[in-house]
Design an enzyme around this catalytic site. Sequence first.
Site, PDB file in Angstrom:
ATOM      1  N   HIS A 175      -2.269   7.827 -31.786  1.00 47.47           N
ATOM      2  CA  HIS A 175      -1.406   8.567 -30.812  1.00 47.47           C
ATOM      3  C   HIS A 175      -2.611   9.466 -30.159  1.00 47.47           C
ATOM      4  O   HIS A 175      -3.716   9.375 -30.213  1.00 47.47           O
ATOM      5  CB  HIS A 175      -0.539   9.623 -31.673  1.00 47.47           C
TER       6      HIS A 175
ATOM      7  N   HIS B 146      -5.773  11.435 -31.827  1.00 45.92           N
ATOM      8  CA  HIS B 146      -6.854  10.369 -31.989  1.00 45.92           C
ATOM      9  C   HIS B 146      -7.436   9.826 -30.536  1.00 45.92           C
ATOM     10  O   HIS B 146      -8.731  10.145 -30.570  1.00 45.92           O
ATOM     11  CB  HIS B 146      -6.388   9.020 -32.626  1.00 45.92           C
TER      12      HIS B 146
ATOM     13  N   CYS C 245      -2.449  17.749 -53.651  1.00 45.03           N
ATOM     14  CA  CYS C 245      -1.593  17.180 -52.718  1.00 45.03           C
ATOM     15  C   CYS C 245      -1.638  15.830 -52.268  1.00 45.03           C
ATOM     16  O   CYS C 245      -2.752  15.349 -51.850  1.00 45.03           O
ATOM     17  CB  CYS C 245      -1.832  17.847 -51.331  1.00 45.03           C
TER      18      CYS C 245
ATOM     19  N   CYS D 206      -2.489  14.937 -48.586  1.00 50.02           N
ATOM     20  CA  CYS D 206      -4.286  15.103 -48.201  1.00 50.02           C
ATOM     21  C   CYS D 206      -5.055  14.083 -49.362  1.00 50.02           C
ATOM     22  O   CYS D 206      -6.364  14.033 -48.974  1.00 50.02           O
ATOM     23  CB  CYS D 206      -4.550  16.315 -48.422  1.00 50.02           C
TER      24      CYS D 206
ATOM     25  N   CYS E 253       0.695  23.297 -49.385  1.00 49.58           N
ATOM     26  CA  CYS E 253      -0.294  22.480 -48.515  1.00 49.58           C
ATOM     27  C   CYS E 253      -0.234  23.106 -47.055  1.00 49.58           C
ATOM     28  O   CYS E 253       0.844  23.062 -46.587  1.00 49.58           O
ATOM     29  CB  CYS E 253      -0.258  21.034 -48.775  1.00 49.58           C
TER      30      CYS E 253
ATOM     31  N   HIS F  61       0.694  19.951 -45.014  1.00 52.11           N
ATOM     32  CA  HIS F  61       1.847  19.384 -45.242  1.00 52.11           C
ATOM     33  C   HIS F  61       2.959  20.359 -45.336  1.00 52.11           C
ATOM     34  O   HIS F  61       4.252  19.673 -45.607  1.00 52.11           O
ATOM     35  CB  HIS F  61       1.669  18.143 -46.301  1.00 52.11           C
TER      36      HIS F  61
ATOM     37  N   LYS G 172       1.009  21.213 -34.150  1.00 49.11           N
ATOM     38  CA  LYS G 172      -0.010  20.483 -34.046  1.00 49.11           C
ATOM     39  C   LYS G 172       0.833  18.832 -33.861  1.00 49.11           C
ATOM     40  O   LYS G 172       1.756  18.460 -34.618  1.00 49.11           O
ATOM     41  CB  LYS G 172      -0.489  20.170 -35.256  1.00 49.11           C
TER      42      LYS G 172
ATOM     43  N   LYS H 116       1.849  12.694 -36.941  1.00 49.70           N
ATOM     44  CA  LYS H 116       2.886  11.756 -37.319  1.00 49.70           C
ATOM     45  C   LYS H 116       3.975  12.321 -38.115  1.00 49.70           C
ATOM     46  O   LYS H 116       5.159  11.849 -38.138  1.00 49.70           O
ATOM     47  CB  LYS H 116       2.111  10.643 -37.930  1.00 49.70           C
TER      48      LYS H 116
HETATM   49  N1  MSP Z   1      -9.471   9.418 -42.242  1.00 48.60           N
HETATM   50  C1  MSP Z   1      -9.787  10.828 -42.188  1.00 48.60           C
HETATM   51  C2  MSP Z   1     -11.013  11.014 -41.644  1.00 48.60           C
HETATM   52  C3  MSP Z   1     -12.010  10.097 -42.071  1.00 48.60           C
HETATM   53  S1  MSP Z   1     -13.580  10.565 -41.403  1.00 48.60           S
HETATM   54  C4  MSP Z   1     -14.904  10.108 -42.454  1.00 48.60           C
HETATM   55  C5  MSP Z   1      -8.670  11.274 -40.963  1.00 48.60           C
HETATM   56  N2  MSP Z   1      -7.913  10.567 -40.388  1.00 48.60           N
HETATM   57  S2  MSP Z   1      -6.704  10.890 -39.270  1.00 48.60           S
HETATM   58  O1  MSP Z   1      -6.313   9.828 -38.965  1.00 48.60           O
HETATM   59  O2  MSP Z   1      -5.749  11.990 -39.974  1.00 48.60           O
HETATM   60  O3  MSP Z   1      -7.339  11.597 -38.228  1.00 48.60           O
HETATM   61  C6  MSP Z   1      -7.752  12.815 -38.068  1.00 48.60           C
HETATM   62  C7  MSP Z   1      -8.346  13.056 -36.843  1.00 48.60           C
HETATM   63  O4  MSP Z   1      -7.696  12.724 -35.654  1.00 48.60           O
HETATM   64  C8  MSP Z   1      -8.577  14.699 -36.428  1.00 48.60           C
HETATM   65  O5  MSP Z   1      -9.805  15.220 -37.035  1.00 48.60           O
HETATM   66  C9  MSP Z   1      -8.711  14.352 -34.760  1.00 48.60           C
HETATM   67  O6  MSP Z   1     -10.056  13.752 -34.499  1.00 48.60           O
HETATM   68  C10 MSP Z   1      -7.722  13.359 -34.569  1.00 48.60           C
HETATM   69  N3  MSP Z   1      -6.438  14.186 -34.381  1.00 48.60           N
HETATM   70  C11 MSP Z   1      -5.261  13.847 -35.115  1.00 48.60           C
HETATM   71  N4  MSP Z   1      -4.230  14.522 -34.490  1.00 48.60           N
HETATM   72  C12 MSP Z   1      -4.773  15.526 -33.575  1.00 48.60           C
HETATM   73  C13 MSP Z   1      -4.293  16.545 -32.818  1.00 48.60           C
HETATM   74  N5  MSP Z   1      -3.027  16.890 -32.863  1.00 48.60           N
HETATM   75  N6  MSP Z   1      -5.178  17.276 -32.004  1.00 48.60           N
HETATM   76  C14 MSP Z   1      -6.545  16.955 -31.895  1.00 48.60           C
HETATM   77  N7  MSP Z   1      -6.968  15.984 -32.641  1.00 48.60           N
HETATM   78  C15 MSP Z   1      -6.282  15.238 -33.362  1.00 48.60           C
HETATM   79  O7  MSP Z   1      -8.617  12.694 -41.438  1.00 48.60           O
END
Ligand code: MSP
Length: 640
Positions: free
Chosen positions: A19, A22, A127, A130, A144, A147, A296, A299
Site C-alpha cells: 500500500h 510501503h 502480542c 507484533c 498493544c 494493535h 495510521k 491494513k
Molecule cells: N517485516 C517488518 C520489517 C522487517 S525489516 C528487517 C515490517 N513489515 S511491514 O510490512 O509492516 O512494513 C513496515 C514498514 O512499512 C514501515 O516501517 C514503513 O516503512 C512502511 N509503512 C507501512 N505503513 C506506513 C504508513 N502508514 N506510513 C509510513 N510508512 C508506512 O515491519
Amino acid sequence: MTAPFYITTPIYYVNAKPHLGHTYTTIATDVARRYHDMLGAETFMLTGTDEHGDKIVKAAEKNGQSPREYADRISRLFAELWPELNIHCDHFIRTTDASHIAVVIDILQKIYDKGDIYYSEYEGLYCFGCERFFNERELVDGKCPDHGTPPDVIKESNYFFKMSRYQQWLIDSLTDNPDLIRPARYRNEVLSFLKEPLEDLCISRPKSRLQWGITLPFDDRYVTYVWFDALINYVSALGYPDGEHFKKFWPHVHHVVAKDILKPHGIYWPTMLKAAGIDAYKHLMVHGYWNVEDSKMSKSLGNVVDPIYLKETYSTDAIRYFLMREMVFGLDSSFSETSIINRINSDLANDLGNLFSRVLGMFHKYFKSTVPEFDPDAKSDFQLDLKSDAQTAISDFCKAMDNFEFHKALVAVWEYIGKMNKYVDVTAPWELAKKKEAKKQLDTVIGNLLEGLRVVSGLIYPVMPETAATMQKHLGMDAEKPFYRIREIREWPQIPPNQVLPKAVSLFPRIDPETILGPAASGETHEPAAPIEPEIGFEEFSRIDLRAATVLKAEKIPKADKLLKLEIDLGNHTRTIVAGIAKFYTPDELIGKSIVVLANLKPAKLMGVESKGMLLAAVEKNACSVAVLDREMPAGARLK
Ligand code: MSP
C-alpha cells in the site's frame, strides 16, 4: 573518492498487498539512491519481503493457501510493483531464499558459540500481531500500542539473546555518533528507552506453536524469531561474510524505516551486529506515518491507499513528487487525494509546467527552434542572475538531500523555478523580440532560461525521472547520456548551441478535482472505506426486515436542521420515519422516490417525532446518497 552508498527499505511482511505506506519508504529510498548516483557514488539498493512467522501462517490459512504459496504470491506483488513506480532496486531479497537462510544459521551459530545465546523459561506478555513480547511499560492501557489488543500471557522455554550485555555499548555508540539515528528525535527516543535496563531478547519460537521459520542450528525443536531472521537480510543480501558486495558496501549503509520499527532497528539490530562481530551500520533514517483522518494508514485499520490506483489516476512522477514534497521526513503527514490534486495543479502544472511551456514557446517562436549562442557571463540590465541563482539552488538542494530532507530539496528547486518565472516577467522577451538592436539581449535571456530549465531537469531527476528525461529531450540534451551528475549540472552553459529542438509538450496538464473526486468533492476528499464488520450468518441477516417504501410526504422538523420527517407507504400501511439527511436533500427531492427502509427497527423519538423505521443511505461527513430501487416495485416488497 566518494564512498559507496548502500540503502535499504524494511523488508515488507507478505501478509497484505503493498500500500501507499510501503510505497513511500521505497520511493524515498529510490530517491536517495538516485541522488547518490548524481554525486557519482557507487550505489546499491535493497528491498524485499519478510516471509516467516505466525502472521504469514495466519494470512495464508485465511486465503486457503500454504505459507509458501501465499508468500510467493504476495512477494511477487511487491517485486512487480516497484518497477511500475520507476523504483530500481539492485536486489530483491526474500527471507525464504536459501542464501538468506544459510546466513541466518551462520550468524546464530556464531553468537551461540560466543556464549551470547542461552536457554531459559520465560513468562511474558505476547502480542501475536507484533509477534513479540512486551513489557508492561510499553503497553498503552494494558494493550498493544499498534494493535490495540491486550497481549496474551505466555509461558514457555526459549532461547534468549543477551542483548542486555550490549546496553552500555549501544548508549556509548549513540552518544559518540549523533548521526547514527536521524532525525534526532528518534535517537533521543532510543536513548530514553535505554535509560531502563534492557531485557534479553527471546529469539526462538517452539515448533509446537510455529513451524514456518528457520530452524535453530543448535536446537531443531525451535524456529528463529522472525525479527532475528529478518534483520539479517541487510547483510545476507550482500553475500555476508565473503561476498564482493558485502566487502564493498558494508557498513556504508543507510537503513530507511518508519517509526513503527524503530526499536528492532535501533536496539536489536546494532546489538546483533556487535555480537556477531560485524561493523555497526552507518545510519538509520526514520520517517513518520502517512495518516488518513488521524489514523495510521494500515491494513489492519482497512484505510490503505492502492499505489497502482494513484499511478493510473495521477502518473508515477506526480505521485513520487507528492509523497516527497508533502511529508517532512521524520514527521507524520495526512494523506488525501485533494492534496495530491492541489500539488499537481499548483507546483507541477502552474509553476514547473507553465515555465517550461512559456520558455520553450518563446524559444520556438523567436529562434525558429534553433538554440542561440550566448555569453553566459554577460551582465544583463536586470538585477537577476539565473546562473548564480542556480548555484545557490544546487547547493541548497544537495544540503537538504544529504539529510534526507526531500521536501526542503524540492522547495529549493521550486524557489529557483519562481525566480525563473520572475526573470521571464522582468526581462519580457516579447518586448526584446520586437527590437532588432536587442537581439543579443534576447539571445542571452532565452539562453539563460534554457540553461535554467536544464538545471531544474537535473535536480528533479531523483524524484521525477520521467519528467526529467522529457525536459532534457526537449532541451537538446543527449537522451543516451542524461546530464544528471551534480558536477555536470553545475556547469553553465551545457546545451549545445545551433541545434534544432523538438516542439515542446505539456508536462503536467491541470486536473479538475470534480472529474476525479466527483461533485461532492468541492475541496474535500472522500473518506476511505470503513473496515467491513465481522461476518454474520444468513439467519442473523434474515432478522433484518428491509422493505421498499414510497415517500408520500416530506417536511423539515422545526429547530432540527439535520432532520426530515417522511411519511412513507409500505404497501399495506403508511408510517412516519425521521431521517438525518436535511443537509443533503430538500423535502421536494424525496417525494415519490422508492426508497429502502429498515422496517423492524425499534421506534425512537427524535425531536419529539416518533420514527418507526429508518431509511438506508450511503453517508459520509460531507456527502450522502439515499438508496433507491432502480426499477419499479410495489411498496412493501421485501429486500433479501
Ligand atoms: N517485516 C517488518 C520489517 C522487517 S525489516 C528487517 C515490517 N513489515 S511491514 O510490512 O509492516 O512494513 C513496515 C514498514 O512499512 C514501515 O516501517 C514503513 O516503512 C512502511 N509503512 C507501512 N505503513 C506506513 C504508513 N502508514 N506510513 C509510513 N510508512 C508506512 O515491519
